[in-house]
Design a protein around this motif. Structure first.
Motif, mmCIF file in Angstrom:
data_model
loop_
_atom_site.group_PDB
_atom_site.id
_atom_site.type_symbol
_atom_site.label_atom_id
_atom_site.label_comp_id
_atom_site.label_asym_id
_atom_site.label_seq_id
_atom_site.Cartn_x
_atom_site.Cartn_y
_atom_site.Cartn_z
ATOM 1 N N THR A 145 0.837 -1.203 0.000
ATOM 2 C CA THR A 145 0.000 0.000 0.000
ATOM 3 C C THR A 145 0.872 1.253 0.000
ATOM 4 O O THR A 145 2.077 1.189 0.244
ATOM 5 N N ALA A 146 0.253 2.394 -0.252
ATOM 6 C CA ALA A 146 0.910 3.694 -0.161
ATOM 7 C C ALA A 146 -0.032 4.641 0.572
ATOM 8 O O ALA A 146 -1.258 4.517 0.459
ATOM 9 N N THR A 147 0.548 5.591 1.330
ATOM 10 C CA THR A 147 -0.263 6.531 2.108
ATOM 11 C C THR A 147 0.044 7.961 1.690
ATOM 12 O O THR A 147 1.219 8.371 1.642
ATOM 13 N N PHE A 148 -0.996 8.718 1.375
ATOM 14 C CA PHE A 148 -0.906 10.139 1.061
ATOM 15 C C PHE A 148 -1.542 10.929 2.202
ATOM 16 O O PHE A 148 -2.536 10.487 2.793
ATOM 17 N N SER A 149 -1.008 12.111 2.504
ATOM 18 C CA SER A 149 -1.581 12.928 3.576
ATOM 19 C C SER A 149 -1.496 14.398 3.212
ATOM 20 O O SER A 149 -0.698 14.810 2.360
ATOM 21 N N VAL A 150 -2.321 15.195 3.878
ATOM 22 C CA VAL A 150 -2.368 16.636 3.657
ATOM 23 C C VAL A 150 -2.531 17.323 5.010
ATOM 24 O O VAL A 150 -3.132 16.766 5.929
ATOM 25 N N THR A 151 -1.969 18.526 5.142
ATOM 26 C CA THR A 151 -2.193 19.363 6.326
ATOM 27 C C THR A 151 -2.878 20.630 5.859
ATOM 28 O O THR A 151 -2.398 21.302 4.930
ATOM 29 N N ALA A 152 -4.003 20.968 6.502
ATOM 30 C CA ALA A 152 -4.776 22.147 6.102
ATOM 31 C C ALA A 152 -5.183 22.930 7.345
ATOM 32 O O ALA A 152 -5.306 22.388 8.448
ATOM 33 N N SER A 153 -5.389 24.233 7.186
ATOM 34 C CA SER A 153 -5.861 25.091 8.277
ATOM 35 C C SER A 153 -7.306 25.461 8.025
ATOM 36 O O SER A 153 -7.769 25.546 6.880
ATOM 37 N N GLY A 154 -8.007 25.748 9.097
ATOM 38 C CA GLY A 154 -9.416 26.089 9.013
ATOM 39 C C GLY A 154 -10.213 25.244 9.987
ATOM 40 O O GLY A 154 -9.712 24.248 10.524
ATOM 41 N N SER A 155 -11.441 25.622 10.224
ATOM 42 C CA SER A 155 -12.281 24.882 11.164
ATOM 43 C C SER A 155 -13.299 24.036 10.425
ATOM 44 O O SER A 155 -13.648 24.316 9.269
ATOM 45 N N SER A 156 -13.729 22.940 11.110
ATOM 46 C CA SER A 156 -14.781 22.045 10.587
ATOM 47 C C SER A 156 -14.456 21.546 9.178
ATOM 48 O O SER A 156 -15.267 21.630 8.250
ATOM 49 N N LEU A 157 -13.231 21.021 9.008
ATOM 50 C CA LEU A 157 -12.772 20.617 7.676
ATOM 51 C C LEU A 157 -13.274 19.226 7.299
ATOM 52 O O LEU A 157 -13.377 18.338 8.136
ATOM 53 N N VAL A 164 -12.465 8.779 -4.633
ATOM 54 C CA VAL A 164 -12.216 7.462 -4.066
ATOM 55 C C VAL A 164 -13.221 7.237 -2.945
ATOM 56 O O VAL A 164 -13.263 8.007 -1.973
ATOM 57 N N SER A 165 -14.049 6.228 -3.090
ATOM 58 C CA SER A 165 -15.098 5.970 -2.105
ATOM 59 C C SER A 165 -14.502 5.740 -0.724
ATOM 60 O O SER A 165 -13.567 4.953 -0.549
ATOM 61 N N GLY A 166 -15.031 6.457 0.270
ATOM 62 C CA GLY A 166 -14.612 6.265 1.655
ATOM 63 C C GLY A 166 -13.325 6.964 2.032
ATOM 64 O O GLY A 166 -12.929 6.914 3.207
ATOM 65 N N ALA A 167 -12.661 7.636 1.098
ATOM 66 C CA ALA A 167 -11.386 8.311 1.381
ATOM 67 C C ALA A 167 -11.668 9.745 1.817
ATOM 68 O O ALA A 167 -11.543 10.696 1.033
ATOM 69 N N THR A 168 -12.055 9.925 3.077
ATOM 70 C CA THR A 168 -12.553 11.214 3.562
ATOM 71 C C THR A 168 -11.823 11.691 4.817
ATOM 72 O O THR A 168 -12.394 12.396 5.649
ATOM 73 N N THR A 187 -5.172 13.636 -5.668
ATOM 74 C CA THR A 187 -5.426 14.962 -5.116
ATOM 75 C C THR A 187 -6.445 14.833 -4.004
ATOM 76 O O THR A 187 -7.130 13.804 -3.882
ATOM 77 N N VAL A 188 -6.552 15.899 -3.193
ATOM 78 C CA VAL A 188 -7.561 15.899 -2.140
ATOM 79 C C VAL A 188 -8.256 17.257 -2.138
ATOM 80 O O VAL A 188 -7.611 18.302 -2.303
ATOM 81 N N VAL A 189 -9.564 17.245 -2.000
ATOM 82 C CA VAL A 189 -10.357 18.467 -1.881
ATOM 83 C C VAL A 189 -10.665 18.664 -0.408
ATOM 84 O O VAL A 189 -11.264 17.791 0.235
ATOM 85 N N VAL A 190 -10.235 19.817 0.154
ATOM 86 C CA VAL A 190 -10.479 20.158 1.551
ATOM 87 C C VAL A 190 -11.585 21.214 1.577
ATOM 88 O O VAL A 190 -11.491 22.228 0.866
ATOM 89 N N SER A 191 -12.612 20.986 2.394
ATOM 90 C CA SER A 191 -13.792 21.853 2.367
ATOM 91 C C SER A 191 -14.273 22.172 3.774
ATOM 92 O O SER A 191 -14.038 21.422 4.729
ATOM 93 N N ASN A 192 -14.964 23.307 3.897
ATOM 94 C CA ASN A 192 -15.848 23.613 5.015
ATOM 95 C C ASN A 192 -16.917 24.546 4.490
ATOM 96 O O ASN A 192 -17.006 24.796 3.269
ATOM 97 N N SER A 193 -17.722 25.095 5.381
ATOM 98 C CA SER A 193 -18.831 25.922 4.901
ATOM 99 C C SER A 193 -18.370 27.215 4.255
ATOM 100 O O SER A 193 -19.129 27.883 3.548
ATOM 101 N N GLY A 194 -17.084 27.555 4.479
ATOM 102 C CA GLY A 194 -16.561 28.781 3.881
ATOM 103 C C GLY A 194 -16.005 28.587 2.487
ATOM 104 O O GLY A 194 -15.657 29.562 1.823
#
Length: 634
Positions: free
Chosen positions: A61-73, A84-88, A107-114
């Motif tokens: 396997t391989a592991t990808f990670s991200v660090t993001a700032s913000g609340s309720s991400l 990717v199903s379940g990759a949240t 890639t990863v999409v990082v979201s919140n209400s903003g």
């Protein structure tokens, strides 16, 4: 109004800087008690650390990670632009990697209400494990003995092949019937990447290369020349509605720059003339090699000074191609039993596509014998001798001084072909003692395929070099390759005759694994016959509960050495069924494609020529318009 506005302004200043109404006395004043205003909008996220490129050994396997700032991400990982199903989560670990994952972009999409932000792409590099080269299936039933056994299958086991963990992964759609067995090459360099490739030939005269792990079409070529079409079926329902590529091709990975696939296609030009052509295709691109293709043609002399010429429209190549000793062997059969026809064997140099020799096993007859073997291929031994079965047809019971039929017609026979100085000729044979009556009754020996057995010790300790064959009469014939037995009107001078053990008659090919021969006769069960002291048991040691409709079944084996032996069998129904059995006990069916709910594993319409091919954890099965790929479910 000005006072109310001032109070509201003060209220929000307190809320922003102190975080609570109580800090500004907000619980009591009359001016603020009637306020219903909402908090301000949330700020969108930002990425602090982007995902990094990763490398993994094939199967890890391989592991990808991200660090993001913000609340309720929240997070959603994507592979090559698809979610990717379940990759949240902030990190994502892939399943066990396959060759098709090499070069994938994550890639990863990082979201919140903003709002949301998409990361930069990270690339996954997949490399083969040290000493690991994968499994290849480059010829019919894996090898030139036609054993049907892949003994290097490490992924599929008696435990994980079941309807909960194993099933249909994808269906590779093609433009015609798939009568030829698919072929498979692992770790092949194609289109700038490394892929596990399944090669598919169709009756529409097309050859495809698919990535077996992702299903992507790597290349596709047509064998038809401009203005040509596939052949019609010549009024014969055996291969219908069109004839293009019927026989299984053969691959030489060491030939040419990237490896070469040899294949024969039949076509019809605008003037109504038929063609049979031998092609050499580059494995990586499908391009024609060796200045090919070449038209198949030839002529042999007959008794009395005449000749017998090959007519492309009168024949089709049904038996699989054989590659042995740098020579590609072709063999031909008729359309039904429409005369004139006889059985041709032709030899071509694999480095030149030049015809080096040819012979006819019924050169003095206009009605057989033909060579078809239900799609099975001629076999070869280590010395380069070629073995095949002929169908019903002419045989002269008057023998010459060498014990051969005096006119050279070899109906209902085992035939051994030698190659001396580039010239092929029949060097030995065995014909049934009742050959004439069986031929007159359309009781073919050549309705089944031939298989060479490994060296076996008999009860006296002598090493025997044997082969087996069976046809419509319900018997299995065990013949010595050192002395086939020729013809005797009183008895069959062979090593062993197992009478009536496949009572439905054989219209398929056998398989061999761990001291056992497997046969699936017409409308009968799949049967296991143990071999002891070089003799075949005359009663099955086990058999399936399923009875296989016409034409029976042509089994294939997967195992890891002598362990985890699984017998795979295709059932020819309007909705085809793939079966998997414990090789040590065929009464123990571990999986079939009807077991999962909601027709999850239904894969297409049955097709009588089909033999499954198993490689690297995948089971590939042809249909009337696709190749189904089965494996461990994600």
């Amino acid at each position: 109004m000005k006072q109310e506005a001032h109070l509201r302004f003060s209220f929000w200043v307190c809320w922003l800087f102190l975080g609570a109404l109580s800090a500004c006395g907000g619980g009591g004043g009359s001016a603020g008690s009637g306020s219903t205003s909402s908090p301000p909008s949330q700020s969108g996220p930002s990425i602090v650390t982007q995902p990094a490129n990763q490398s993994a050994v094939l199967g890890q396997t391989a592991t990808f990670s991200v660090t993001a700032s913000g609340s309720s991400l929240s997070y959603q990982w994507n592979k090559n632009g698809s979610a990717v199903s379940g990759a949240t989560s902030a990190s994502y670990t892939t399943p066990a990697t396959v060759d098709g994952d090499n070069g994938a972009k994550f890639t990863v999409v990082v979201s919140n209400s903003g709002g949301s932000v998409t990361s930069a792409a990270a690339t996954l590099t997949v490399t083969a494990a040290s000493g690991s080269s994968g499994v290849d299936a480059t010829t019919y039933k894996y090898d030139v003995s036609r054993s049907g056994a892949n003994l290097a299958e490490t992924h599929l086991t008696l435990t994980n092949v079941n309807s909960k963990t194993f099933g249909l992964l994808r269906n590779l759609r093609v433009d015609g019937k798939v009568d030829a067995q698919p072929l498979y090459v692992s770790h092949l360099a194609v289109l700038g990447g490394t892929h596990n490739v399944v090669f598919v030939a169709t009756e529409h005269d097309s050859v495809y290369a698919f990535d077996a792990d992702s299903g992507s079409n790597l290349w596709q070529v047509s064998l038809l020349k401009s203005g040509e079409s596939t052949s019609d079926d010549h009024g014969c329902s055996q291969v219908t509605p069109e004839i293009g590529i019927t026989s299984t091709p053969v691959i030489d990975k060491s030939a040419g720059t990237h490896g070469t696939l040899f294949v024969v296609g039949m076509s019809k030009d605008s003037g109504g003339s038929y063609h049979q052509r031998l092609h050499a295709l580059d494995l990586a691109t499908g391009a024609e090699l060796l200045s090919g293709p070449v038209d198949v043609s030839g002529s042999v002399s007959t008794q009395g000074g005449g000749s017998n010429s090959f007519s492309a429209g009168q024949y089709e190549e049904r038996a699989a191609l054989l590659l042995s000793g740098g020579t590609v062997y072709l063999s031909f059969t008729s359309h039904c039993d429409s005369p004139p026809y006889s059985g041709w064997v032709m030899a071509y140099g694999e480095s030149s596509l030049a015809q080096t020799s040819l012979l006819n096993v019924g050169s003095n007859s206009s009605a057989g014998p033909a060579i078809w073997m239900s799609g099975g291929g001629p076999a070869a031994d280590s010395a380069g001798n070629v073995y095949l079965l002929t169908a019903n047809g002419a045989f002269e019971t008057t023998l010459d001084a060498n014990g051969f039929p005096n006119l050279g017609d070899f109906g209902n026979s085992f035939v051994k072909i030698g190659n001396s100085g580039g010239k092929i000729s029949i060097v030995d044979y065995f014909a049934l003692m009742n050959e004439v009556s069986e031929s007159n009754g359309d009781i073919d020996l050549g309705s089944g395929g031939i298989m060479l057995l490994p060296d076996l010790k008999d009860s006296g300790g002598a090493t025997q070099h044997l082969m087996v064959g069976a046809g419509k009469d319900g018997n299995v014939y065990v013949v010595s390759r050192d002395n086939l037995g020729k013809f005797n009107a009183s008895k069959n001078n062979i090593f062993q005759q197992a009478t009536g053990i496949v009572p439905g008659g054989v219209f398929a090919t056998p398989a061999y694994f761990n001291g056992t021969v497997y046969y699936g006769d017409r409308s009968g069960t799949l049967k296991a016959f143990a071999v002891s002291n070089a003799l075949l048991a005359t009663q099955p040691s086990s058999q399936s509960t399923t009875q296989f409709a016409f034409p029976g079944t042509a089994p294939a084996i997967s195992a890891n050495g002598a362990q985890n032996g699984i017998v795979w069998a295709h059932e020819n129904l309007s909705t085809a069924v793939l079966h998997a059995y414990d090789a040590s006990n065929l009464a123990h069916e571990i999986y079939n494609s009807t077991q999962a709910a909601s027709n999850r594993d239904a894969f297409g319409t049955g097709n009588k020529f089909i033999t499954p091919v198993i490689a690297d954890g995948k089971v590939m099965v042809g249909t009337t318009n696709s190749v189904a790929v089965f494996g461990i479910l994600p």
